[in-house]
Design an enzyme around this catalytic site. Sequence first.
Site, short mmCIF file in Angstrom:
data_model
loop_
_atom_site.label_atom_id
_atom_site.label_comp_id
_atom_site.label_asym_id
_atom_site.label_seq_id
_atom_site.Cartn_x
_atom_site.Cartn_y
_atom_site.Cartn_z
N GLY A 222 -10.55 3.99 26.34
CA GLY A 222 -9.68 4.59 25.03
C GLY A 222 -8.40 3.69 24.98
O GLY A 222 -8.17 2.75 25.49
N GLY A 224 -5.36 4.44 25.76
CA GLY A 224 -4.68 4.11 27.38
C GLY A 224 -5.30 3.04 27.97
O GLY A 224 -4.60 2.09 28.71
N THR A 251 -14.37 6.06 22.53
CA THR A 251 -13.76 7.09 21.88
C THR A 251 -14.91 7.92 20.88
O THR A 251 -15.47 7.36 19.92
CB THR A 251 -12.63 6.77 21.15
OG1 THR A 251 -12.18 7.95 20.30
CG2 THR A 251 -12.46 5.85 20.18
N ASP A 253 -13.67 9.77 18.84
CA ASP A 253 -12.78 10.26 17.64
C ASP A 253 -13.09 9.06 16.43
O ASP A 253 -12.76 9.29 15.47
CB ASP A 253 -11.57 9.95 17.91
CG ASP A 253 -10.96 11.29 18.80
OD1 ASP A 253 -11.71 12.23 18.91
OD2 ASP A 253 -9.71 11.19 19.41
N MET A 296 -12.49 18.09 17.87
CA MET A 296 -11.93 17.00 18.51
C MET A 296 -11.21 15.87 17.23
O MET A 296 -11.49 16.12 16.28
CB MET A 296 -12.56 16.07 19.63
CG MET A 296 -13.06 16.73 20.38
SD MET A 296 -14.47 17.93 19.98
CE MET A 296 -15.58 16.90 19.62
N ARG A 298 -7.68 13.51 18.14
CA ARG A 298 -6.05 13.44 18.32
C ARG A 298 -5.32 12.90 17.27
O ARG A 298 -4.15 13.38 16.67
CB ARG A 298 -5.86 12.56 19.59
CG ARG A 298 -4.17 12.51 19.99
CD ARG A 298 -4.37 11.57 21.16
NE ARG A 298 -4.58 12.35 22.57
CZ ARG A 298 -5.68 11.94 23.05
NH1 ARG A 298 -6.48 11.15 22.67
NH2 ARG A 298 -5.87 12.72 24.33
#
Length: 431
Positions: A222, A224, A251, A253, A296, A298
Site C-alpha cells: 500500500g 507505505g 489496497t 480502499d 474502511m 483512511r
Amino acid sequence: MDLSLAAAASSSFNLLFLNAHKFSLFQCNPNFSLKSKPLPAKSLFWRQNHQVRVRALNDDGFVLEDVPHLTDFLPHLPSYPNPLHHSQAYAIVKQTFVGPEDAVAENIVVRKDSPRGVYFMPDEVRACIVTCGGLCPGINTVIREIVCGLNYMYGVDDVLGIMGGYRGFYSKNTINLTPKVVNDIHKRGGTFLCTSRGGQDTNKIVDNIQDRRINQVYIIGGDGTHRGAALIYKEVEKRGLQVAVAGIPKTIDNDIAVIDKSFGFDTAVEEAQRAINAAHVEVESVENGVGIVKLMGRYSGFIAMFATLASRDVDCCLIPESPFYLEGPGGLFEFIEQRIKENGHMIIVIAEGAGQDYIAQAMQAADERDASGNRLLLDVGPWLSQKVKDHFTKVKKMEINMKYIVFGFRRKKRINNVLGICLFSGNERLC
C-alpha cells in the site's frame, strides 16, 4: 464526416478550418500541452453555425476531429446549470467539471525512434516478489499470476519469493517460486510470502538485490510500501544498476488515482453489505432507531460510497473527501431528525477517515503515525454515536435507540479468503 480544410502555410504553424461542432484529439505528441495552447471556448450555438479556426503546430503534430453532439440534432436545445452546484452534498466541496476547451486523446502514437525503457532477455531475468503491509483479499492470486505470467508468457523460470516483507531481503530466507509451488495458493487467505510493516533499511535491501543479481523486483503493498519502493528505485538509480522496480498497489480502499480498481475492493464492498443489513434490521425493529456503520477508508470513501449505493437502505454516507458539520441548518443533526420523522429510523455509513478534524479538536489529540508512516486514525464511530445521542436526548429531549456496528478488514479475523466482521450492538459484541 464533412471536414473542409484550408491550409495557410507558415514557418511556424498551419491553420486548419474545420466545419466542426465538437472535437476529439486523436493524435498528439507526448510533449504537447493543451494548457499551453488552449482551444477556443465558444458557446454550443456559436460552434454549430460557424467554422472553427484551430491552430496546429507542425512540431506537435496533433489533429482535431469533429464528433457528434446533441445540439447537432436539436439546435434549439436550451442549456441548464449543473444541479450539483446547488446540492447539499457538494455545497462545501470544490468540484471541477469538464470545460469546452478540453480534448480527449483517442489514439496515442509512439514513434519508433522514441526513448525506450529497460528491457531484458528472458534467460537473463532473475525476478523477486515481496509483500508488505496489511493483509488484503487476493494477494496470493497476484503472486500466483506474476509467477505463472513470467514463466508461461516470457519463459522466465528464475523467480524468488522474499519472506517477511522488506526486512526479508536481509534477515529472512528466500524461496524459489515456480508455477507448481504457487499452483493452489490463491485458495488460501493472507499472504503466502508473509509480511511485515516498516523498519526496513533501503541500503541493505539494494545490497541484497545487487548481491543476488536480481534485476526485476515486484513489490506488492500500500501507501507505505510504495514510499519504500520509491526509495529503493532511487538507490538503484544512484548505483546505476539495471534493475526494474514494479509496484503493485494493494489496497481495499481503491484510492489509487491511476487505476480503475485495486484488487480486494470488490470483496470489501460485498462483505460490507452484511454490516449494513445487520444495522438496518436493528434500527427497523425499534422506535426512532439510528444505526451508524463504520467502514474502511483512511483517506477515501470508495468502500463506504459503493456499499451505500449497493445497499439502498442507507440514508447518509460520510466520507473523508467531503467534510460535514453537525449543528445548524443543513447539518447532520437536522438531517437525522428529518429522516426519523419521515421513516422512524435511519442508517448512517461513515468511512473511518471521515470527521478526523472534528475528533482531533474535541480530544486535543496529537498526530501519531504507525510503522508504515500512515496517520493513526481516531475512532470516529463511538465519537459520532455519542454526539448524536447527546444532541437528541439532552437538547431535543427526544428518545432514540442508537445501534453502532463496526466492519473492518484490518483488525478482524480471517476465514478462508474472506475476512470476518465483528458486530457491535449496544453492549453486545457478535463475532
